[in-house]
Motif scaffolding. Sequence first.
Motif, PDB file in Angstrom:
ATOM      1  N   GLN A  45      90.773  24.199  71.285  1.00  0.00           N
ATOM      2  CA  GLN A  45      91.447  24.178  72.574  1.00  0.00           C
ATOM      3  C   GLN A  45      90.487  23.755  73.681  1.00  0.00           C
ATOM      4  O   GLN A  45      89.359  24.248  73.759  1.00  0.00           O
ATOM      5  N   PHE A  46      90.898  22.831  74.509  1.00  0.00           N
ATOM      6  CA  PHE A  46      90.159  22.333  75.669  1.00  0.00           C
ATOM      7  C   PHE A  46      88.901  21.550  75.310  1.00  0.00           C
ATOM      8  O   PHE A  46      88.049  21.345  76.162  1.00  0.00           O
ATOM      9  N   VAL A  47      88.748  21.097  74.077  1.00  0.00           N
ATOM     10  CA  VAL A  47      87.563  20.342  73.681  1.00  0.00           C
ATOM     11  C   VAL A  47      87.863  18.853  73.809  1.00  0.00           C
ATOM     12  O   VAL A  47      88.783  18.329  73.185  1.00  0.00           O
ATOM     13  N   LEU A  48      87.096  18.196  74.675  1.00  0.00           N
ATOM     14  CA  LEU A  48      87.191  16.761  74.896  1.00  0.00           C
ATOM     15  C   LEU A  48      85.857  16.146  74.485  1.00  0.00           C
ATOM     16  O   LEU A  48      84.839  16.419  75.110  1.00  0.00           O
ATOM     17  N   TYR A  51      82.553  18.211  74.822  1.00  0.00           N
ATOM     18  CA  TYR A  51      82.601  19.203  75.903  1.00  0.00           C
ATOM     19  C   TYR A  51      83.817  20.102  75.761  1.00  0.00           C
ATOM     20  O   TYR A  51      84.894  19.647  75.393  1.00  0.00           O
ATOM     21  N   LYS A  52      83.621  21.369  76.090  1.00  0.00           N
ATOM     22  CA  LYS A  52      84.746  22.282  76.253  1.00  0.00           C
ATOM     23  C   LYS A  52      84.993  22.356  77.753  1.00  0.00           C
ATOM     24  O   LYS A  52      84.112  22.751  78.522  1.00  0.00           O
ATOM     25  N   VAL A  53      86.179  21.926  78.165  1.00  0.00           N
ATOM     26  CA  VAL A  53      86.537  21.852  79.573  1.00  0.00           C
ATOM     27  C   VAL A  53      87.780  22.707  79.773  1.00  0.00           C
ATOM     28  O   VAL A  53      88.866  22.350  79.331  1.00  0.00           O
ATOM     29  N   ARG A  54      87.602  23.840  80.448  1.00  0.00           N
ATOM     30  CA  ARG A  54      88.756  24.711  80.695  1.00  0.00           C
ATOM     31  C   ARG A  54      89.294  24.425  82.099  1.00  0.00           C
ATOM     32  O   ARG A  54      88.667  24.780  83.099  1.00  0.00           O
TER      33      ARG A  54
END
Length: 173
Positions: A45-48, A51-54
């Motif tokens: 979840q939220f991994v681009l 990077y983990k971008v919340r």
Amino acid sequence: MSCNLGVFNTALRVPHFEDDKLDASSLILADQIETVPSTQTGTGQFVLNSYKVRPHLSQEFSSTDKLGIFLQLYNLKLDETSHKTNVSVVYRITKDKQETWRKVETPDHLHQGGEQLTVERLIPVTSLVPGRYTIEVTAIDLLTYDTVIRTADFIVKTAPPAKPTAMNRSPVS
């Protein structure tokens, strides 16, 4: 116990990027940006990418928070000699169309590589008074002079009061 289930159908507009023109993703305002191990790249979840971008969906930040910005640049020109890009990025925060903060990152401060560049920064908002703001990120490809600008609105709220500790509590009579 409720077992309600719903389905929501909607169309997603996938942006079209021209092959030879500088372009960028949407500007994401986040409360957390961190690198992930290569084994988790592109998963979860939220991994681009790596990077983990919340995303901070409310777009409201306390004056003690850091404003995370995440943006990906595409189709950067590669220098034929160095095989690197040459990009400058300008960050501007405005309130009522008046600039309140500005930072310029020159190519020396950005990780220059292939035709794609990820811009990820945490900006402290402690110097901003409560109110509505706009952040503008301008990327300039210094080899082609193509420019791309992305903006996002956000709100700075007053920080919640600090919780009293045993040391600073007043005695109760």
